[in-house]
Every structure is written in structure tokens, then in C-alpha cells.
Motif scaffolding. Structure first.
Motif, mmCIF file in Angstrom:
data_model
loop_
_atom_site.group_PDB
_atom_site.id
_atom_site.type_symbol
_atom_site.label_atom_id
_atom_site.label_comp_id
_atom_site.label_asym_id
_atom_site.label_seq_id
_atom_site.Cartn_x
_atom_site.Cartn_y
_atom_site.Cartn_z
ATOM 1 N N GLY A 100 5.305 39.744 -14.314
ATOM 2 C CA GLY A 100 6.637 40.316 -14.114
ATOM 3 C C GLY A 100 7.152 41.325 -15.116
ATOM 4 O O GLY A 100 8.240 41.863 -14.950
ATOM 5 N N ARG A 101 6.405 41.626 -16.171
ATOM 6 C CA ARG A 101 6.868 42.654 -17.117
ATOM 7 C C ARG A 101 6.515 44.030 -16.540
ATOM 8 O O ARG A 101 5.331 44.300 -16.284
ATOM 9 C CB ARG A 101 6.171 42.421 -18.466
ATOM 10 C CG ARG A 101 6.699 43.258 -19.616
ATOM 11 C CD ARG A 101 8.005 42.751 -20.193
ATOM 12 N NE ARG A 101 7.916 41.546 -21.027
ATOM 13 C CZ ARG A 101 7.601 41.550 -22.327
ATOM 14 N NH1 ARG A 101 7.303 42.670 -22.940
ATOM 15 N NH2 ARG A 101 7.582 40.420 -23.015
ATOM 16 N N ILE A 102 7.544 44.856 -16.325
ATOM 17 C CA ILE A 102 7.315 46.169 -15.720
ATOM 18 C C ILE A 102 7.903 47.257 -16.613
ATOM 19 O O ILE A 102 9.040 47.136 -17.085
ATOM 20 C CB ILE A 102 7.925 46.207 -14.302
ATOM 21 C CG1 ILE A 102 7.044 45.339 -13.389
ATOM 22 C CG2 ILE A 102 8.001 47.642 -13.759
ATOM 23 C CD1 ILE A 102 7.593 45.073 -12.044
ATOM 24 N N ARG B 81 11.626 47.363 -18.219
ATOM 25 C CA ARG B 81 11.865 48.000 -19.510
ATOM 26 C C ARG B 81 11.439 49.470 -19.495
ATOM 27 O O ARG B 81 10.653 49.884 -18.639
ATOM 28 C CB ARG B 81 11.080 47.266 -20.608
ATOM 29 C CG ARG B 81 11.482 45.801 -20.725
ATOM 30 C CD ARG B 81 10.765 45.111 -21.854
ATOM 31 N NE ARG B 81 11.284 43.754 -22.033
ATOM 32 C CZ ARG B 81 11.009 42.972 -23.059
ATOM 33 N NH1 ARG B 81 10.207 43.403 -24.014
ATOM 34 N NH2 ARG B 81 11.529 41.762 -23.140
ATOM 35 N N VAL B 82 11.930 50.212 -20.509
ATOM 36 C CA VAL B 82 11.602 51.636 -20.608
ATOM 37 C C VAL B 82 10.833 51.883 -21.900
ATOM 38 O O VAL B 82 11.169 51.324 -22.946
ATOM 39 C CB VAL B 82 12.886 52.503 -20.587
ATOM 40 C CG1 VAL B 82 12.530 53.988 -20.614
ATOM 41 C CG2 VAL B 82 13.741 52.181 -19.368
ATOM 42 N N ASN C 181 17.904 52.730 -20.424
ATOM 43 C CA ASN C 181 17.579 51.302 -20.331
ATOM 44 C C ASN C 181 18.462 50.597 -19.306
ATOM 45 O O ASN C 181 17.974 49.795 -18.496
ATOM 46 C CB ASN C 181 17.737 50.630 -21.706
ATOM 47 C CG ASN C 181 16.583 50.975 -22.634
ATOM 48 O OD1 ASN C 181 15.421 50.919 -22.238
ATOM 49 N ND2 ASN C 181 16.884 51.364 -23.864
ATOM 50 N N ALA C 182 19.751 50.933 -19.308
ATOM 51 C CA ALA C 182 20.687 50.276 -18.382
ATOM 52 C C ALA C 182 20.362 50.648 -16.933
ATOM 53 O O ALA C 182 20.407 49.800 -16.034
ATOM 54 C CB ALA C 182 22.120 50.674 -18.719
ATOM 55 N N LEU C 183 20.000 51.924 -16.721
ATOM 56 C CA LEU C 183 19.666 52.393 -15.368
ATOM 57 C C LEU C 183 18.482 51.606 -14.799
ATOM 58 O O LEU C 183 18.534 51.079 -13.682
ATOM 59 C CB LEU C 183 19.342 53.895 -15.423
ATOM 60 C CG LEU C 183 18.983 54.571 -14.110
ATOM 61 C CD1 LEU C 183 20.220 54.704 -13.217
ATOM 62 C CD2 LEU C 183 18.376 55.962 -14.351
ATOM 63 N N VAL C 184 17.412 51.532 -15.575
ATOM 64 C CA VAL C 184 16.199 50.862 -15.100
ATOM 65 C C VAL C 184 16.429 49.356 -14.938
ATOM 66 O O VAL C 184 15.969 48.739 -13.972
ATOM 67 C CB VAL C 184 15.011 51.178 -16.035
ATOM 68 C CG1 VAL C 184 13.822 50.269 -15.760
ATOM 69 C CG2 VAL C 184 14.612 52.644 -15.880
ATOM 70 N N ARG C 185 17.201 48.776 -15.863
ATOM 71 C CA ARG C 185 17.487 47.334 -15.755
ATOM 72 C C ARG C 185 18.286 47.040 -14.481
ATOM 73 O O ARG C 185 17.992 46.083 -13.762
ATOM 74 C CB ARG C 185 18.254 46.870 -16.989
ATOM 75 C CG ARG C 185 17.671 45.610 -17.569
ATOM 76 C CD ARG C 185 18.374 45.037 -18.783
ATOM 77 N NE ARG C 185 19.502 45.769 -19.288
ATOM 78 C CZ ARG C 185 19.500 46.485 -20.418
ATOM 79 N NH1 ARG C 185 18.399 46.567 -21.147
ATOM 80 N NH2 ARG C 185 20.580 47.115 -20.826
#
Ligand SMILES: [Zn+2]
Length: 245
Positions: free
Chosen positions: A98-100, A83-84, A59-63
């Protein structure tokens, strides 16, 4: 009499112009606020189906990479939220406004490589920033559903699930090519190596030959992977970029 005729002529010209403008500009029916709300509702519905990933590193990586891409995206006027999902398909989807979402399977396929993830997020971000996502909904949802939505009288659950199934389809050749190019540009502007796009597309080509069920439609058939690889290479050459992929 003469004046009436001029007025009539003026009215005809106005109608013709207005029709032409509407056709040319593809005037938007759904407002920006409605688009954002629609995307959030549909995203929440999608999460009930696919569940959020609980691994904090993923989650932190993608954020973090998403935040870099958001700063590089133009115009950056959507509230992007990266988000993942806890699903092993190699896929990523964008909701209007904007939700990806990146699926866990995509992160694994790309071995958590930051340049590669940056391009995929850039690709999805383009579907929002260039309004591919909302325009498709306007086209596909149907006249009655759009009117109900605009008037605030729609059946929110039904609309959310319709939008959730639309995001799983590709956007057609031109929009996908544009997302490939802009994704590279956003990744480059955010400090990532844009040539990673070619490596990602080659990986998808391999998976498609080997285990097509593990690969979802984001990188499906339209346009074909080899065409997309060639297209990406041409764009990289045109931009004069060199990279390690
Ligand atoms: Zn796409």
C-alpha cells in the motif's frame, strides 16, 4: 489389497489436485502482514534515496486524491499511504502492501490536474490491490530470499533495496493494461473524470518522443503508449463513459 490400491489412487489424485490448485491459484508465499512490512521497509529505503517532497500543497493534493481513490479501490483492505518524492522524473511507483509514491515531476507534468492525478494513483493502487507488486517480488526475489523472509531470517537491508529496484520496472503487458482499466474505474468511482487517462497517456507519448529521459518506466515501453491509448479508449467506450478529455 483392494483398499490399499484405492488409497494409493486417492493419494495420487490428491497430489495431482493439489499441484493443479497451486499452479492455478498461484498460491501466495508471503503473508499479508509480511507484504505490508516489506513494502514499508522498502519504501523507507527508497525515501532515503529520493527524499520526501517538502512542498505542503503537493503533499496535501496527493494525500487527498489518494484518500478518494483508496475509498473507491476494491477490496480496500490495504493500509494505503500516498506520498510525494522530491524528484523531477515523470514517474509513480507502488510498493507491496500500500505505499504509493508520486514523483514531483509527475505532478508538474500533469499540471496538478486532479482528474489526471486520480488516474495515475488509481493505476498504482491497482498494482497493490491486484497484488501485482507482491507477486512479482515472489517471482523475482528468488527461492532462498523468500524462504528467509517467510522465516523472518532475511537480510532486511538487502531485501529492501532489491524491492526498491523492482518497483522501477514495469509489470508486463497484462498487468499494465489491468492497472490502466482499474485505475479508470477507481477514478470514476471516486468522482473523477476517467477519460483523463487518455490525456495522460498522450502526454507521455509526447514526452517520450521529445525527452525520453524525463519519463521513467512506469509509462515506458511495454506495452507501447499507442496501444495503451487504444486500450483505454476501448474501455471508456465499453463503460459508456463520456468526459472532457
Ligand atoms: Zn504500472
Amino acid at each position: 489389497m483392494k483398499r490399499a490400491r484405492i488409497c494409493l489412487l486417492g493419494a495420487v489424485v490428491t497430489v495431482v489436485l493439489a499441484t493443479g490448485l497451486l499452479a492455478g491459484c498461484k498460491a501466495r508465499l508471503i503473508s499479508r502482514d509480511q507484504e505490508i512490512k516489506l513494502g514499508r521497509d522498502a519504501g523507507d529505503d527508497f525515501e532515503r534515496k529520493y527524499r520526501r517532497e517538502t512542498n505542503p500543497q503537493m503533499n496535501a493534493l496527493v494525500r487527498a486524491i489518494g484518500a478518494d481513490i483508496e475509498r473507491a479501490a476494491e477490496p480496500p483492505d490495504y493500509p494505503y499511504d500516498y506520498r510525494v518524492l522530491a524528484d523531477n522524473t515523470t514517474n509513480a511507483v507502488a510498493f507491496p502492501g500500500g505505499r504509493i509514491y508520486m514523483f514531483r515531476g509527475m505532478i508538474k507534468t500533469l499540471e496538478s490536474n486532479r482528474d489526471k492525478i486520480a488516474w495515475v494513483l488509481g493505476h498504482e493502487t491497482t498494482h497493490v490491490s491486484r497484488q501485482h507488486a507482491v507477486r512479482r517480488i515472489e517471482r523475482q526475489l528468488g527461492y532462498e530470499a523468500i524462504i528467509a523472509l517467510v522465516l523472518g531470517k532475511s537480510d532486511a537491508g538487502r531485501v529492501a533495496s532489491a524491492v526498491g529496484s523492482l518497483v522501477l520496472l514495469d509489470y508486463g503487458r497484462d498487468n499494465e493494461y489491468e492497472a490502466d482499466r482499474m485505475g479508470m474505474l477507481y477514478a470514476h468511482n471516486a468522482g473523477y473524470d476517467p477519460t483523463a487517462a487518455v490525456a495522460v497517456l498522450q502526454t507521455f507519448q509526447e514526452i517520450q518522443g521529445r525527452e525520453p529521459n524525463d519519463l521513467a518506466i512506469m509509462f515506458g515501453t511495454h506495452p507501447g503508449n499507442q496501444d495503451r491509448i487504444n486500450h483505454a479508449r476501448n474501455y471508456i467506450a465499453r463503460m459508456g463513459w463520456s468526459g472532457k478529455y
